[in-house]
Enzyme design. Structure first.
Site, PDB file in Angstrom:
ATOM      1  N   GLU A   1       5.624  -3.364   0.846  1.00  0.00           N
ATOM      2  CA  GLU A   1       5.724  -3.012  -0.564  1.00  0.00           C
ATOM      3  C   GLU A   1       4.924  -1.739  -0.733  1.00  0.00           C
ATOM      4  OE1 GLU A   1       4.671  -2.573  -4.304  1.00  0.00           O
ATOM      5  OE2 GLU A   1       4.010  -4.661  -4.318  1.00  0.00           O
TER       6      GLU A   1
ATOM      7  N   GLY B   1       2.210   2.219   5.310  1.00  0.00           N
ATOM      8  CA  GLY B   1       3.356   1.480   5.832  1.00  0.00           C
ATOM      9  C   GLY B   1       3.805   2.013   7.182  1.00  0.00           C
TER      10      GLY B   1
ATOM     11  N   GLY C   1       0.822  -1.206   0.000  1.00  0.00           N
ATOM     12  CA  GLY C   1       0.000   0.000   0.000  1.00  0.00           C
ATOM     13  C   GLY C   1       0.855   1.254   0.000  1.00  0.00           C
ATOM     14  N   SER C   2       0.312   2.306   0.541  1.00  0.00           N
ATOM     15  CA  SER C   2       0.962   3.608   0.510  1.00  0.00           C
ATOM     16  C   SER C   2       2.070   3.710   1.555  1.00  0.00           C
ATOM     17  CB  SER C   2      -0.061   4.708   0.775  1.00  0.00           C
ATOM     18  OG  SER C   2      -0.540   4.624   2.114  1.00  0.00           O
TER      19      SER C   2
ATOM     20  N   CYS D   1       2.070   0.282  -8.725  1.00  0.00           N
ATOM     21  CA  CYS D   1       3.219   0.684  -7.902  1.00  0.00           C
ATOM     22  C   CYS D   1       4.496   0.726  -8.729  1.00  0.00           C
ATOM     23  CB  CYS D   1       3.377  -0.262  -6.719  1.00  0.00           C
ATOM     24  SG  CYS D   1       3.506  -1.992  -7.170  1.00  0.00           S
TER      25      CYS D   1
END
Length: 466
Positions: A232, A215, A210-211, A266
């Site tokens: 990630e 994170g 995610g963002s 991403c």
């Protein structure tokens, strides 16, 4: 009164899914079931684990068209592409990770010594919490779910509230495949409940995609515990087109890398540096190709570019474009060519910006949308400096016919993956990892099993006489 989670479809703004959120009692029960199920599951042979994962994959393949329609409704990708998320990337990754498990998890035996037997065994961690995003909902989640199951862990999936049906499909597919109850479960819960689960001692690892902000939230929730977290996160992935590149091939690859999935990847291409000798030709061809996209209803087979996931995401990209133009950038794509592109909606025309530089947010902050900036560079050194001028480092690509030079330059770029003449693709045989704010840890490849297991040393003295 129960709390209800609603998924608003970007297709038409309708409520596509409504689900009751789990309460604390249900969360606690799911965790306890996961702990108890894992005790038995870790005793199951790798052969049986692989057979169950194979049947799960086959279930997904058998339902790929229905799943594709669900993806399109939930997050807006055109239906001409969504079934392929299952029939290509998902199948490839799941089957590869299952196939390599025997080698990746094999005991590491040491050279014999008199009267001693020594080896290192990889043991499952326990309960793995998978927090998965909406943009490639099956591809991002399979990276952790299948190897976690293969390694002998139990899994609890919390999928994005934009794609809740994905978590339900996993549960259904594994149930049909014969996976024992509670080895793979899903929960629809709030962010606060996620934080509570991460802090719970029954969770042994968190796999998050995610963002960057998300994170940090995961890290904060785990800060009082000594557990692993795989991250990630974001990207601002660059490409460099050298003067010896096949320009037509580079344009085709990079335009697709920038705009496929409406740029919501991403590892999508968000900035391009082109040698000044071929810059004009590259830009002209890129503009011509971009104009050929068809922005529209993702449920129609002719649509090649769907809406962004929500209006606020599209407005963020609109703001980046407007800010760059105000600072001197030139927008080369006329939005009028895309009648569905309208303010106040998630439908947004693709855009190419030139006369850009690194003082503009569009060149340094993640866009996660259908916009890309293109800059000319005078040589390799300038290109490498600009590629590295980022707080992200997920992937980077070079487009050239000189493989030796590509390797030399790749060693100078701070990135998790270095491509030559391709982009926006994950090879399951290679480690998927990032540097800087693009994350920490690794999925896929044999190395992907390391974070989902713990090493246990066996040091056995077999001879005690004399």
């Amino acid at each position: 009164m129960a709390n209800i989670q609603r998924t608003i479809s970007p297709v038409d703004g309708s409520i596509y899914v409504e689900r009751e959120l789990a309460d604390q009692r249900q969360i606690d029960a799911a965790l306890q079931r996961a702990v108890e199920a894992q005790r038995d599951w870790k005793q199951t042979s790798l052969t049986e684990r692989a057979a169950i994962c194979e049947r799960m994959v086959q279930y997904m393949l058998d339902h790929a068209n229905d799943i594709g329609a669900e993806i399109s409704w939930q997050m807006g990708r055109p239906i001409r592409y969504t079934p392929a998320e299952i029939t290509r990337g998902f199948e490839e990754r799941a089957r590869y990770m299952a196939a390599i498990a025997p080698d990746a998890l094999r005991d590491i035996s040491l050279a014999p010594q008199d009267g001693l037997q020594r080896f290192i065994r990889r043991e499952p961690l326990g309960v793995v919490l998978v927090l998965a995003p909406w943009n490639y909902p099956y591809l991002t989640s399979v990276n952790s779910i299948v190897p976690a199951i293969m390694a002998g862990n139990s899994v609890i999936i919390k999928h994005s509230n934009q794609t809740p049906l994905v978590a339900e499909r996993y549960s259904e597919a594994f149930r049909e495949a014969g996976l024992p109850d509670a080895v793979c479960q899903h929960l629809h819960i709030t962010h606060d409940d996620v934080a509570g689960m991460i802090a719970d001692p029954r969770v042994d690892f968190v796999a998050f995609t995610g963002s960057v902000a998300g994170g940090h939230a995961v890290q904060q929730a785990a800060s009082q515990r000594f557990i692993g977290t795989g991250m990630e996160l974001g990207g601002k992935d660059p490409a460099y087109v050298r003067d010896d590149a096949d320009i037509a091939y580079a344009v085709a690859g990079l335009v697709d890398g920038a705009f496929f999935n409406s740029g919501q990847s991403c590892c999508g291409i968000e900035r391009i540096y082109v040698h000044q000798a071929v810059y004009d030709d590259f830009v002209e061809s890129a503009v011509e190709l971009t104009r050929q996209y068809i922005l529209g209803d993702p449920l129609q087979p002719e649509t090649t570019l769907g809406p962004m996931v929500r209006t606020s995401a599209a407005d963020f990209v609109r703001g980046q474009i407007a800010s760059a133009v105000a600072q001197g950038a030139t927008a080369l794509i006329d939005p009028a060519l895309f009648p569905m592109s309208k303010a106040g909606t998630p439908y947004l025309a693709p855009q190419i910006l030139v006369n850009v530089n690194h003082s503009m947010d569009v060149m340094i902050e993640e866009s996660f949308g259908p916009v890309v900036g293109i800059m000319p560079v005078k040589d390799d050194a300038e290109a490498i400096a600009l590629m590295n001028d980022s707080k992200y480092g997920l992937t980077a690509s070079i487009w050239t016919n000189d493989a030796e030079r590509a390797l030399q330059l790749g060693e100078q770029v701070n990135t998790g993956t270095w491509y030559m003449n391709r982009c926006d693709y994950l090879d399951p045989a290679l480690a998927w990892t990032g540097v800087k704010d693009s994350g920490r840890g690794c999925t896929l490849s044999a190395l992907g099993y390391e974070s989902l297991t713990r090493p246990k040393s066996f040091h056995l003295r077999t001879v005690t006489d004399g």
